[in-house]
Scaffold this motif. Sequence first.
Motif, PDB file in Angstrom:
ATOM      1  N   ILE A  34      48.321   1.062  51.107  1.00  0.00           N
ATOM      2  CA  ILE A  34      47.046   0.603  50.542  1.00  0.00           C
ATOM      3  C   ILE A  34      47.088   0.633  49.023  1.00  0.00           C
ATOM      4  CG2 ILE A  34      44.591   1.150  50.337  1.00  0.00           C
ATOM      5  CD1 ILE A  34      44.746   2.176  53.238  1.00  0.00           C
ATOM      6  N   ALA A  35      47.610   1.720  48.448  1.00  0.00           N
ATOM      7  CA  ALA A  35      47.688   1.823  46.989  1.00  0.00           C
ATOM      8  C   ALA A  35      48.615   0.751  46.422  1.00  0.00           C
ATOM      9  CB  ALA A  35      48.172   3.215  46.587  1.00  0.00           C
TER      10      ALA A  35
ATOM     11  N   VAL B 209      54.170   4.900  44.621  1.00  0.00           N
ATOM     12  CA  VAL B 209      54.420   6.314  44.292  1.00  0.00           C
ATOM     13  C   VAL B 209      53.120   7.101  44.298  1.00  0.00           C
ATOM     14  CG1 VAL B 209      55.283   7.902  42.528  1.00  0.00           C
ATOM     15  CG2 VAL B 209      56.497   5.766  42.993  1.00  0.00           C
ATOM     16  N   LEU B 210      52.045   6.531  43.758  1.00  0.00           N
ATOM     17  CA  LEU B 210      50.754   7.213  43.766  1.00  0.00           C
ATOM     18  C   LEU B 210      50.294   7.466  45.190  1.00  0.00           C
ATOM     19  CD1 LEU B 210      48.244   8.309  42.340  1.00  0.00           C
ATOM     20  CD2 LEU B 210      47.353   5.963  42.272  1.00  0.00           C
ATOM     21  N   GLY B 211      50.435   6.466  46.050  1.00  0.00           N
ATOM     22  CA  GLY B 211      50.053   6.633  47.448  1.00  0.00           C
ATOM     23  C   GLY B 211      50.888   7.681  48.154  1.00  0.00           C
ATOM     24  N   LEU B 212      52.188   7.708  47.864  1.00  0.00           N
ATOM     25  CA  LEU B 212      53.061   8.721  48.469  1.00  0.00           C
ATOM     26  C   LEU B 212      52.690  10.124  47.992  1.00  0.00           C
ATOM     27  CD1 LEU B 212      56.524   6.905  48.290  1.00  0.00           C
ATOM     28  CD2 LEU B 212      55.193   7.430  50.342  1.00  0.00           C
ATOM     29  N   MET B 213      52.249  10.232  46.754  1.00  0.00           N
ATOM     30  CA  MET B 213      51.804  11.538  46.252  1.00  0.00           C
ATOM     31  C   MET B 213      50.624  12.070  47.070  1.00  0.00           C
ATOM     32  SD  MET B 213      51.979  11.160  42.098  1.00  0.00           S
ATOM     33  CE  MET B 213      53.533  11.216  41.199  1.00  0.00           C
TER      34      MET B 213
ATOM     35  N   PHE C 166      42.374   3.269  48.341  1.00  0.00           N
ATOM     36  CA  PHE C 166      41.895   1.983  47.832  1.00  0.00           C
ATOM     37  C   PHE C 166      41.295   2.155  46.434  1.00  0.00           C
ATOM     38  CE2 PHE C 166      38.558  -1.128  47.164  1.00  0.00           C
ATOM     39  CZ  PHE C 166      39.130  -2.322  47.557  1.00  0.00           C
ATOM     40  N   ILE C 167      40.411   3.126  46.276  1.00  0.00           N
ATOM     41  CA  ILE C 167      39.770   3.368  44.979  1.00  0.00           C
ATOM     42  C   ILE C 167      40.792   3.833  43.947  1.00  0.00           C
ATOM     43  CG2 ILE C 167      38.005   4.692  43.758  1.00  0.00           C
ATOM     44  CD1 ILE C 167      36.886   2.621  45.705  1.00  0.00           C
ATOM     45  N   ALA C 168      41.695   4.721  44.354  1.00  0.00           N
ATOM     46  CA  ALA C 168      42.743   5.185  43.435  1.00  0.00           C
ATOM     47  C   ALA C 168      43.617   4.025  42.989  1.00  0.00           C
ATOM     48  CB  ALA C 168      43.586   6.272  44.105  1.00  0.00           C
ATOM     49  N   GLY C 169      43.920   3.104  43.904  1.00  0.00           N
ATOM     50  CA  GLY C 169      44.715   1.934  43.547  1.00  0.00           C
ATOM     51  C   GLY C 169      43.992   1.028  42.564  1.00  0.00           C
TER      52      GLY C 169
ATOM     53  N   ILE D 153      46.986  11.082  39.484  1.00  0.00           N
ATOM     54  CA  ILE D 153      47.127  12.090  40.542  1.00  0.00           C
ATOM     55  C   ILE D 153      46.067  13.172  40.368  1.00  0.00           C
ATOM     56  CG2 ILE D 153      48.814  13.552  39.373  1.00  0.00           C
ATOM     57  CD1 ILE D 153      48.551  12.664  43.140  1.00  0.00           C
ATOM     58  N   PHE D 154      45.702  13.482  39.112  1.00  0.00           N
ATOM     59  CA  PHE D 154      44.605  14.422  38.889  1.00  0.00           C
ATOM     60  C   PHE D 154      43.293  13.842  39.404  1.00  0.00           C
ATOM     61  CE2 PHE D 154      47.370  16.810  36.093  1.00  0.00           C
ATOM     62  CZ  PHE D 154      46.869  18.098  36.179  1.00  0.00           C
TER      63      PHE D 154
END
Length: 468
Positions: A172-173, A189-193, A232-235, A267-268
């Motif tokens: 999704i990210a 990478v963000l999604g995997l985190m 979704f929002i983080a992406g 990530i924070f």
Amino acid sequence: MAENQQIAKELIEAVGGEENIETVSHCATRLRIMVHDKEKIDQEKAENIEKVKGAFYNSGQYQVIFGTGTVNQIHEQFSELGTSGSRESEETTEAPKQGNWFQRVIRTFGDVFVPIIPVLVATGLFMGLRGLIMQEEVLALMGLTEDTIPDNFLLFTEVLTDTAFAFLPALIAWSAFRVFGGSPVIGIVLGLMLVNPELPDAWEVAEGTADPLLFFGFIEVSGYQASVLPAFIAGYIGAKLEKWIRKRVPEALDLILTPFLTLFVMIFLALFLIGPIFNTVEEAVMSGVVSLLELPFGISGLIIGFFHQIIVITGVHHIFNFLEVQLLQQFGENPFNAIITASTAAQGAAALAVGLKTKHKNLKAISLPSSLSAFLGVTEPAIFGVNLRYIRPFVMGLIGGAAGATFASIVGLAGTGMAITVIPGTLLYLDGQILLYLATNLISIGVAFSLTWMFGFSDNLREKMDHQ
């Protein structure tokens, strides 16, 4: 290939030429063309192009129906002709300017979820096949029982069925970064985190077998294996942040600083702010959906089965992607699929009744292929080409869909996947539900066909409607 290229060229001319095209994208069945001036569209010319099953302007886009598979090939030809592809980043900034806010939000959901649906479909099929193989009768044919199945075989099936959902936030990210103009690899990478194995597993925390991490004395943090909305929002925010940073760092340092700062900040935000807030929102939405699906006497099927194809007309039915993914993620089954199947089959049956009853050659030539398309899971040709044109067949299809969906809800029918219905959808019900699935389709088809034949269509009605 040459044929599809010719279709693409003819469609470009029909929408007013390349200079009138802003962006081109596609979903599972429709080519979505954003145009500068919709008055330049030649509707008749577009509808008469080979393989076009219908075309209409909606939600700020000119949507041309080609059907599953064909739409991907036509979009490829647009890309090769230089009409799309290179403009994908423009689409993310221009698309939100067209349509009302609700249409823009739903369209964005569709843009993000449509690219990952194929792998979720494949996962659903794997689940269905595993369900078939694991039935006692099938195992007996191979001289096996549940206790004698090799552990390695079970592990292999889990790899096939669990991977996409275990890493769903990464998918999704990735897609959100792509849609909103960021670097997709940073999104991955963000999604995997968010599902890093060092974080407590969300499922284990929910079951009480693991404790979340506690930060700052009040923020509980665990993995987001079961989440969709936080990723979704983080992406979305991450892509915007990356673009903002890239504009401000020196070009010589862009390769180093932009991904570093984007991931460091995101990530924070994702773990301590976005995750907790939107996970709560997601849980509230799902609670409401589950409550609707649990209504007694098949009421949920009656409501959703009747209104689903109305929602398809508006083009905002992609909101169901979010809900179906969540249902599969949390419960491993998807009752929405059975309900949607009923509404889809019913529209196909209504178009079939029109095609068999009419003596008008052109209408017959449109209705019969459109009904087949609906039985393969794509209702737009039947809806826009036949049923909605004469109104009554569409209404009879709605009633048939409600009837079949009510039955599906009463018996608790639920698929192992999403995005495929009616004939292809049988693969999602091989885990012992196939007879109930066939009954659901037969009820929908029988009711819609009978009502359309008796009350929903006649050539007198056709002549009257065609001359209005």
